[in-house]
Design a protein around this motif. Structure first.
Motif, PDB file in Angstrom:
ATOM      1  N   ARG A 178       0.813  -1.225   0.000  1.00  0.00           N
ATOM      2  CA  ARG A 178       0.000   0.000   0.000  1.00  0.00           C
ATOM      3  C   ARG A 178       0.844   1.272   0.000  1.00  0.00           C
ATOM      4  NH1 ARG A 178      -5.423  -1.304   2.042  1.00  0.00           N
ATOM      5  NH2 ARG A 178      -5.328  -3.464   2.646  1.00  0.00           N
ATOM      6  N   VAL A 181       4.723   3.278  -2.854  1.00  0.00           N
ATOM      7  CA  VAL A 181       4.611   4.341  -3.865  1.00  0.00           C
ATOM      8  C   VAL A 181       4.191   5.684  -3.239  1.00  0.00           C
ATOM      9  CG1 VAL A 181       3.286   5.079  -5.883  1.00  0.00           C
ATOM     10  CG2 VAL A 181       4.368   2.849  -5.877  1.00  0.00           C
ATOM     11  N   GLN A 185       6.224   9.613  -3.264  1.00  0.00           N
ATOM     12  CA  GLN A 185       5.702  10.939  -3.655  1.00  0.00           C
ATOM     13  C   GLN A 185       6.026  12.006  -2.621  1.00  0.00           C
ATOM     14  OE1 GLN A 185       1.472  10.529  -4.660  1.00  0.00           O
ATOM     15  NE2 GLN A 185       2.021   8.501  -5.395  1.00  0.00           N
ATOM     16  N   HIS A 210       8.697  -1.140  -8.707  1.00  0.00           N
ATOM     17  CA  HIS A 210       8.377   0.235  -8.332  1.00  0.00           C
ATOM     18  C   HIS A 210       9.365   0.855  -7.328  1.00  0.00           C
ATOM     19  CE1 HIS A 210       4.660  -1.029 -10.223  1.00  0.00           C
ATOM     20  NE2 HIS A 210       4.217   0.213 -10.201  1.00  0.00           N
TER      21      HIS A 210
ATOM     22  N   PHE B  42     -10.139  12.471   8.061  1.00  0.00           N
ATOM     23  CA  PHE B  42      -8.997  11.680   7.601  1.00  0.00           C
ATOM     24  C   PHE B  42      -8.152  12.534   6.668  1.00  0.00           C
ATOM     25  CE2 PHE B  42     -12.431   8.593   8.404  1.00  0.00           C
ATOM     26  CZ  PHE B  42     -11.830   7.881   9.436  1.00  0.00           C
ATOM     27  N   LEU B 197      -1.713   1.251 -16.398  1.00  0.00           N
ATOM     28  CA  LEU B 197      -1.381   2.116 -15.263  1.00  0.00           C
ATOM     29  C   LEU B 197      -2.624   2.216 -14.382  1.00  0.00           C
ATOM     30  CD1 LEU B 197       0.082   4.343 -13.639  1.00  0.00           C
ATOM     31  CD2 LEU B 197      -0.542   5.968 -15.421  1.00  0.00           C
ATOM     32  N   THR B 202      -5.482   2.554  -1.634  1.00  0.00           N
ATOM     33  CA  THR B 202      -4.845   2.186  -0.370  1.00  0.00           C
ATOM     34  C   THR B 202      -5.871   1.785   0.678  1.00  0.00           C
ATOM     35  OG1 THR B 202      -4.885   4.494   0.281  1.00  0.00           O
ATOM     36  CG2 THR B 202      -2.835   3.668  -0.654  1.00  0.00           C
ATOM     37  N   VAL B 203      -7.142   1.857   0.352  1.00  0.00           N
ATOM     38  CA  VAL B 203      -8.140   1.647   1.403  1.00  0.00           C
ATOM     39  C   VAL B 203      -8.942   0.352   1.235  1.00  0.00           C
ATOM     40  CG1 VAL B 203      -8.429   4.092   1.942  1.00  0.00           C
ATOM     41  CG2 VAL B 203      -9.815   3.088   0.166  1.00  0.00           C
ATOM     42  N   LEU B 226       2.005  -0.711 -14.172  1.00  0.00           N
ATOM     43  CA  LEU B 226       2.387   0.261 -13.143  1.00  0.00           C
ATOM     44  C   LEU B 226       1.192   0.406 -12.199  1.00  0.00           C
ATOM     45  CD1 LEU B 226       3.976   3.270 -15.014  1.00  0.00           C
ATOM     46  CD2 LEU B 226       4.753   2.407 -12.827  1.00  0.00           C
ATOM     47  N   TRP B 227       1.451   0.403 -10.918  1.00  0.00           N
ATOM     48  CA  TRP B 227       0.339   0.545  -9.969  1.00  0.00           C
ATOM     49  C   TRP B 227       0.720   1.612  -8.940  1.00  0.00           C
ATOM     50  CZ3 TRP B 227      -0.643  -3.115  -5.289  1.00  0.00           C
ATOM     51  CH2 TRP B 227      -1.757  -2.653  -4.579  1.00  0.00           C
ATOM     52  N   LEU B 228      -0.054   2.681  -8.889  1.00  0.00           N
ATOM     53  CA  LEU B 228       0.170   3.741  -7.917  1.00  0.00           C
ATOM     54  C   LEU B 228      -1.015   3.721  -6.946  1.00  0.00           C
ATOM     55  CD1 LEU B 228       1.094   6.535 -10.502  1.00  0.00           C
ATOM     56  CD2 LEU B 228       2.600   4.808  -9.512  1.00  0.00           C
ATOM     57  N   PRO B 229      -0.862   3.069  -5.774  1.00  0.00           N
ATOM     58  CA  PRO B 229      -2.015   2.921  -4.879  1.00  0.00           C
ATOM     59  C   PRO B 229      -2.581   4.264  -4.408  1.00  0.00           C
ATOM     60  CG  PRO B 229      -0.207   1.522  -4.179  1.00  0.00           C
ATOM     61  CD  PRO B 229       0.335   2.422  -5.243  1.00  0.00           C
ATOM     62  N   HIS B 230      -1.739   5.292  -4.417  1.00  0.00           N
ATOM     63  CA  HIS B 230      -2.211   6.614  -4.008  1.00  0.00           C
ATOM     64  C   HIS B 230      -1.403   7.636  -4.791  1.00  0.00           C
ATOM     65  CE1 HIS B 230      -3.221   9.957  -1.248  1.00  0.00           C
ATOM     66  NE2 HIS B 230      -1.947  10.288  -1.383  1.00  0.00           N
ATOM     67  N   VAL B 231      -2.097   8.637  -5.322  1.00  0.00           N
ATOM     68  CA  VAL B 231      -1.379   9.736  -5.988  1.00  0.00           C
ATOM     69  C   VAL B 231      -1.896  11.037  -5.391  1.00  0.00           C
ATOM     70  CG1 VAL B 231      -0.984  10.959  -8.155  1.00  0.00           C
ATOM     71  CG2 VAL B 231      -1.005   8.480  -8.133  1.00  0.00           C
ATOM     72  N   ARG B 232      -0.971  11.871  -4.955  1.00  0.00           N
ATOM     73  CA  ARG B 232      -1.370  13.187  -4.430  1.00  0.00           C
ATOM     74  C   ARG B 232      -2.182  13.927  -5.485  1.00  0.00           C
ATOM     75  NH1 ARG B 232       4.118  15.240  -2.849  1.00  0.00           N
ATOM     76  NH2 ARG B 232       3.585  16.827  -4.366  1.00  0.00           N
ATOM     77  N   LEU B 235      -0.589  15.917  -8.125  1.00  0.00           N
ATOM     78  CA  LEU B 235       0.206  15.199  -9.134  1.00  0.00           C
ATOM     79  C   LEU B 235      -0.669  14.538 -10.204  1.00  0.00           C
ATOM     80  CD1 LEU B 235       2.897  13.501  -6.832  1.00  0.00           C
ATOM     81  CD2 LEU B 235       3.205  15.497  -8.286  1.00  0.00           C
ATOM     82  N   ARG B 238      -0.289  15.301 -13.968  1.00  0.00           N
ATOM     83  CA  ARG B 238       0.829  14.609 -14.637  1.00  0.00           C
ATOM     84  C   ARG B 238       0.399  13.240 -15.144  1.00  0.00           C
ATOM     85  NH1 ARG B 238       6.420  15.888 -12.814  1.00  0.00           N
ATOM     86  NH2 ARG B 238       6.250  17.751 -11.532  1.00  0.00           N
ATOM     87  N   VAL B 239      -0.399  12.553 -14.332  1.00  0.00           N
ATOM     88  CA  VAL B 239      -0.831  11.204 -14.721  1.00  0.00           C
ATOM     89  C   VAL B 239      -1.653  11.280 -16.007  1.00  0.00           C
ATOM     90  CG1 VAL B 239      -2.259   9.234 -14.023  1.00  0.00           C
ATOM     91  CG2 VAL B 239      -0.776  10.353 -12.343  1.00  0.00           C
TER      92      VAL B 239
END
Lengths: 261, 345
Positions: A178, A181, A185, A210, B42, B197, B202-203, B226-232, B235, B238-239
């Motif tokens: 989890r 990644v 950031q 990753h 949260f 991608l 994350t939850v 590609l796996w991004l479980p969380h992206v701000r 950001l 950009r994705v």
């Protein structure tokens, strides 16, 4: 024939009546809700009284049985005491502890499962590398348990003053999947340490593709993994790896995509 | 003095309705004194300027805050807070905003006609139709105000690193109604020459996360996902921009949506979107970008066409922008909201 004025008057009356009726209905609804709440409260109180009565009844029975037993054995025994339960650390406490790390200004913050059996090996690695870290003072640990939903990204962002922030994944734990990644950031260096004796499963493959740095336990395993993954794999623990991890020259695709934090 | 609005939502985590409130904040603040309350925080409270958002976990605190603020409008996003509002003295006008399309939408059928609700706002014409079918219009008038984006989304997309292969983007939680496994099937059907991608999540449960990772990162796959479980959130442009620049697309496999922000955001960054013709998606995308729900062969064909025909994706993105851009302007959301309040009240 009704005039336009009559129609308008009737419309106004209908609207007024609608407002009055709706307010009355709403007032009655509120009254009903209050009465329902009182009934629920009474039912809860009744339930508590019943439970208390049952407990007292059981206590009386226990005392009777105990008296009979003591009489029979002609002995008195002290009542056994349960050890006090240790309260589990709440997710909020864990995050709070992380944020407090700022004031201690550790050289390295390692996000690592505190329960992991190889935690001591990693500690020892960081103590004996060229960095010569004082593990007690300069290295902080902690990976918040899985939180749903989670303030963990905020915690990663919060630990700012540590000289180096390293997310060290010991195998494919749920926390590693989890949070590797998301930590990237927020400017953390990510290392995945793969057990040379464990087969490379899909989850290990994901982490290895990753992370900033991949390490394993032997030269042979590192060569094997490097050929499968198509990327450099180091050997841990040793000085070179520790340095490499802090100055990774090979960017993983997640960093390339999002840019360096 | 500006009219005061108190928005009330259960879950204070950034994303979904909280992002909608954040996006509205700047523009709506010009005309309203805005306040937000969550039952649990949260991270959402910190996403607003100090003093705007508060976490009020207890019923007594909710009542106290409503009394203290004495808002002109109390806006409940989806469910909850009605008893607290009554207890606080039913101050101001009560607006219910409906964003959810999942099983949680059942709450609308449980609304009592005797509950004083002054207005129901929802986010798309399709969701309005659903609400009318469920009888909500007999309780209060229903108006549509689309979700909006902040000004940054209307600028040029950020520069991204060049890629050798196109990205096929999928975003979401691993929930049943999002049907991530259909995306996996499409990728497996195409085989190679692209990168899947996935952004999120994350939850989700340990089991769901493990099942997902096992499927996408199995060694037999010809692609490297590609796996991004969380992206701000900052950001995310950009994705989308990287996906657009790679000649890829955002692929939706959902059963339904309220007004998907990711479709609006992707479109504003020039990223083509392929989606099923469900919910509000036909209101947001050109017909060429849509496949019939459950027609996975058609979905596969559309995705393959994006990858094979370099002009198809950009054409879809450009036509989608013509539709989406006017809908998601913040000043339009403000005007529609003010109009809805004025019409209904």
């Amino acid at each position: 024939m009704p005039s336009r004025d009559d129609d308008a008057r009737r419309d106004r009356e209908r609207l007024d009546r609608w407002d009055v009726l709706r307010d009355e209905a709403h007032r009655l609804l509120k009254q009903t809700r209050k009465q329902e709440a009182s009934i629920r409260s009474l039912e809860r109180a009744l339930e508590q009284e019943r439970a208390r009565t049952d407990e007292l009844q059981a206590e009386v029975e226990r005392m009777r049985a105990s008296r009979l037993w003591r009489r029979a054995r002609r002995a008195t025994l002290p009542p056994a005491r349960e050890p006090p339960a240790t309260p589990a650390e709440s997710p909020r406490d864990v995050v709070q502890r992380w944020l407090l790390l700022e004031s201690d200004d550790p050289a390295v913050v390692l996000a690592i499962d505190p329960e992991h059996s190889r935690r001591a090996d990693v500690l020892s690695m960081w103590a004996t590398t060229a960095l010569q870290l004082d593990v007690e003072r300069q290295v902080a640990f902690g990976l918040p348990p899985a939180l749903v939903p989670s303030p963990v990204p905020a915690a990663f962002a919060g630990v700012r003053r540590a000289r180096t922030r390293v997310f060290y994944a010991l195998g494919a734990t749920d926390g590693a999947l989890r949070w590797l990644v998301p930590s990237q950031q927020e400017g953390w260096t990510t290392i995945v340490d793969l057990d040379e004796r464990t087969a490379l499963g899909p989850q290990e493959r994901y982490l290895a593709l990753h992370a900033d740095v991949v390490v394993t336990g032997s030269e042979e395993a590192a060569a094997r993994l490097a050929s499968t993954l198509g990327r450099r794999v180091g050997v841990a623990p040793n000085d070179a790896v520790a340095y490499a991890s802090l100055h990774a020259d090979e960017k993983p695709p997640s960093r390339v995509l999002l840019g360096d934090a | 003095m500006k009219p005061r609005i108190l928005f009330a939502y259960r879950y204070g985590n950034v994303g979904g309705p909280v992002t909608v409130l954040m996006n509205r904040f700047q523009t709506f603040s010009r005309e309203f004194d805005l306040h937000v309350m969550f039952i649990n925080d949260f991270g959402a409270v910190a996403a607003f300027p100090p003093g705007v958002a508060r976490a009020v976990p207890s019923f007594a605190d909710q009542v106290r805050l409503m009394r203290e603020l004495a808002p002109d409008y109390v806006v409940v996003l989806d469910s909850g807070f009605l008893t607290a509002w009554d207890e606080a003295g039913s101050l101001g006008r009560l607006v219910i905003e409906v964003h959810t399309t999942t099983a949680n939408l059942e709450f609308v059928t449980k609304l009592s006609p005797a509950q004083r609700i002054d207005l129901v706002v929802t986010v798309s014409d399709s969701l309005k139709r659903t609400l009318v079918e469920r009888g909500v219009e007999t309780i209060a008038p229903v108006r549509v105000v689309h979700n909006c984006l902040t000004e940054e989304w209307f600028g040029p997309p950020p520069a991204t690193a060049p890629r050798a292969d196109p990205l096929l983007l999928w975003i979401g939680r691993f929930e049943e109604h999002k049907r991530w496994w259909r995306f996996a099937e499409i990728c497996e059907g195409i085989g190679a020459g692209f990168t899947p991608l996935v952004v999120g999540s994350t939850v989700d449960s340990r089991e769901d996360t493990a099942t997902f990772a096992a499927r996408l990162f199995d060694e037999s796959r010809a692609y490297r996902a590609l796996w991004l479980p969380h992206v701000r959130h900052d950001l995310m442009p950009r994705v989308f921009a990287a996906t657009a620049a790679s000649r890829g697309a955002l692929v939706l496999t959902t059963r339904n949506e309220g007004f998907p922000m990711n479709v609006a955001e992707a479109t504003m960054m020039g990223c083509p979107v392929i989606a099923p013709a469900v919910g509000p998606l036909p209101e947001m995308l050109p017909a060429d970008a849509l496949y019939e729900d459950d027609d996975w062969a058609a979905a596969h064909k559309l995705v393959a066409r994006v990858l094979e025909d370099p002009s198809f994706g950009p054409a879809l993105a450009s036509r989608a922008r013509e539709i989406v851009e006017p809908l998601v302007r913040p000043e339009r959301a403000l005007a529609d909201y003010e109009q809805a309040l004025s019409d209904a009240l």
